[in-house]
Design a protein around this motif. Structure first.
Motif, PDB file in Angstrom:
ATOM      1  N   ALA A   1       6.976  -1.677   0.936  1.00 15.72           N
ATOM      2  CA  ALA A   1       5.723  -1.068   0.474  1.00 15.72           C
ATOM      3  C   ALA A   1       5.560  -1.207  -1.035  1.00 15.72           C
TER       4      ALA A   1
ATOM      5  N   ARG B   1       2.553  -2.333  -7.028  1.00 11.99           N
ATOM      6  CA  ARG B   1       1.724  -1.363  -6.325  1.00 11.99           C
ATOM      7  C   ARG B   1       2.501  -0.769  -5.141  1.00 11.99           C
TER       8      ARG B   1
ATOM      9  N   HIS C   1       1.996   0.128  -1.378  1.00  7.90           N
ATOM     10  CA  HIS C   1       1.066  -0.197  -0.293  1.00  7.90           C
ATOM     11  C   HIS C   1       1.231   0.780   0.868  1.00  7.90           C
TER      12      HIS C   1
ATOM     13  N   ASP D   1      -5.622   4.104   0.647  1.00  6.14           N
ATOM     14  CA  ASP D   1      -4.470   3.230   0.477  1.00  6.14           C
ATOM     15  C   ASP D   1      -4.194   3.019  -1.005  1.00  6.14           C
TER      16      ASP D   1
ATOM     17  N   GLY E   1      -2.353   0.820  -2.303  1.00  9.51           N
ATOM     18  CA  GLY E   1      -2.218  -0.590  -2.632  1.00  9.51           C
ATOM     19  C   GLY E   1      -3.484  -1.239  -3.130  1.00  9.51           C
TER      20      GLY E   1
END
Length: 328
Positions: A210, A215, A217, A233, A235
Motif C-alpha cells: 500500500a 503515497r 493506497h 482513497d 492514494g
C-alpha cells in the motif's frame, strides 16, 4: 514498526513500542526516552527499537502491558515544525467553491502549504476544546509524515529515506474564521485549532504494497457521530509526500521531527466515496443545490478517523474524540 507516546505528566511523554495488532506495548527504556530523541538518533535507535518490536510480536522479551489509546499522547506531542499541505486536487477545487476563490495558475505544479502550530499536539482520544460553535467547527482527516533531518534542496526522488514514520491526523478548522484569514494573504492562525494525531505512528514498511510512489493506497474511514461520512482513497494525492518534502525544503533545512501533512483527503468521485471534512460536503451541496445544507459541528459531536489494511486490521489505531466547550 509501530511506536506510541504514553502520557506521564511531562510535555513529551514516554516512548513505547506497540505490537502490530495494537494490543500490547513496552517502554523503549535504554533506547530513547521520547520519540523526538529517537528521530534525532534514528540510525542508532531504529534497529534497537525494531528488535524490541519483533520480540513483542513474538511474545518474547520484556514484560508488556495492554496498550490503551486513552493513555496515548500524540506520537510526537510537540514538534519543531508542523507543515500542512493541500495535496489532493479535488479538495482544492471544492474549497475554491466554498470560499469563492480564483484557482492559482500553478495549482497542479506547486503545492499549497502553511505552517501550523507544533507546540501543543493532541492525542487521539483527547477532547478538542474550542471557544465557540459559531466559528464553524470542522474536522479534517489527513495522513502525516514524521521526517528525519532533510537538507535544503532535497528533491522528491530522494525524499523517501527521510520519511521515518506515518500517522493519522485530525486538522481541525474553524471555517467561519478561515475565509477571513485567507483574504488577508497572511494565511491561517485563529482558524486552525490544535491538531490531533492517531495513537500510533508506523514505519512505511508496515503498509506493505500500500506504500508506493510516496503515497498510501488505502481508504481513510471517517465517522461523524457514529455515521459514516467518507472513505476516500489516500492514494489519490496529486502531490506525493516526496514532492511535499521537496517543496518544504527548497530554501531551508528541515529539522528532525518536522511534520508534513497531506491536507484533507479527497477524491474526484466524492459523491460516491464521501468526504473527509464537512466543508467539502457543503461545497458539493452548493454545486448541486445552490446553497449548503449540512451544518458544521456542535459541541458534544464526535469524530472517528481510522485506516485498515487489506485484511481489515487497524493500522494506526483510531482518532476518536469529542468537540467540547472550552472553559474561558
Amino acid at each position: 514498526m509501530k511506536l506510541a507516546t504514553l502520557k506521564d505528566g511531562t510535555p513529551d511523554g514516554v516512548l513505547h513500542v506497540v505490537s502490530r495488532d495494537l494490543s500490547r506495548s513496552v517502554p523503549a527504556h535504554g533506547i530513547a526516552p521520547t520519540l523526538q530523541a529517537a528521530i534525532e538518533d534514528w540510525d542508532r535507535a531504529a534497529p534497537l527499537l525494531m528488535h524490541v518490536y519483533e520480540a513483542l510480536n513474538a511474545d518474547e522479551g520484556a514484560q508488556s502491558d495492554s496498550f490503551d489509546p486513552l493513555r496515548a499522547a500524540a506520537p510526537l506531542p510537540r514538534a519543531w515544525q508542523w507543515l500542512d499541505a493541500s495535496a489532493f486536487h479535488s479538495h482544492g477545487d471544492l474549497m475554491e467553491t466554498v470560499f469563492g476563490l480564483d484557482p492559482p495558475t500553478d495549482k497542479h505544479t506547486v503545492p499549497l502549504m502553511y505552517q501550523g502550530a507544533g507546540d501543543e499536539l493532541l492525542g487521539a482520544c483527547d477532547d478538542l476544546r474550542l471557544p465557540s460553535a459559531d466559528d464553524g467547527m470542522d474536522f479534517e482527516a489527513e495522513l502525516v509524515a514524521i521526517l528525519g533531518r532533510v537538507p535544503m534542496g532535497t528533491k522528491a526522488v530522494a525524499a523517501d529515506p527521510h520519511i521515518r514514520l506515518l500517522m493519522l491526523a485530525n486538522d481541525t478548522s474553524l471555517r467561519a474564521i478561515a475565509g477571513k484569514e485567507i483574504k488577508t494573504g497572511f494565511g491561517f492562525l485563529q482558524s486552525k485549532a490544535a491538531t490531533s494525531f492517531g495513537p500510533v505512528a508506523v514505519t512505511p514498511d508496515e503498509l506493505g504494497d500500500a506504500w508506493r510512489d510516496g503515497r498510501v493506497h488505502l481508504p481513510m474511514h471517517i465517522h461523524w457521530n457514529g455515521a459514516q461520512f467518507g472513505r476516500p482513497d489516500c492514494g489519490a494525492m496529486g502531490f506525493s509526500f516526496g514532492e511535499l518534502v521537496q517543496h518544504a525544503a527548497r530554501t531551508r533545512n528541515l529539522a528532525a521531527g518536522t511534520l508534513i501533512g497531506t491536507g484533507t483527503i479527497s477524491n474526484a468521485n466524492y459523491r460516491e466515496v464521501g468526504s473527509a471534512c464537512i466543508a467539502e460536503r457543503r461545497a458539493i451541496e452548493m454545486i448541486d443545490h445552490g446553497h449548503p445544507v449540512t451544518p458544521y459541528m456542535h459541541f458534544g459531536d464526535r469524530v472517528r478517523i481510522e485506516m485498515f489494511d487489506v485484511d481489515g486490521r487497524s493500522i494506526f489505531g483510531a482518532i476518536d474524540q469529542a468537540y467540547v466547550q472550552a472553559d474561558l
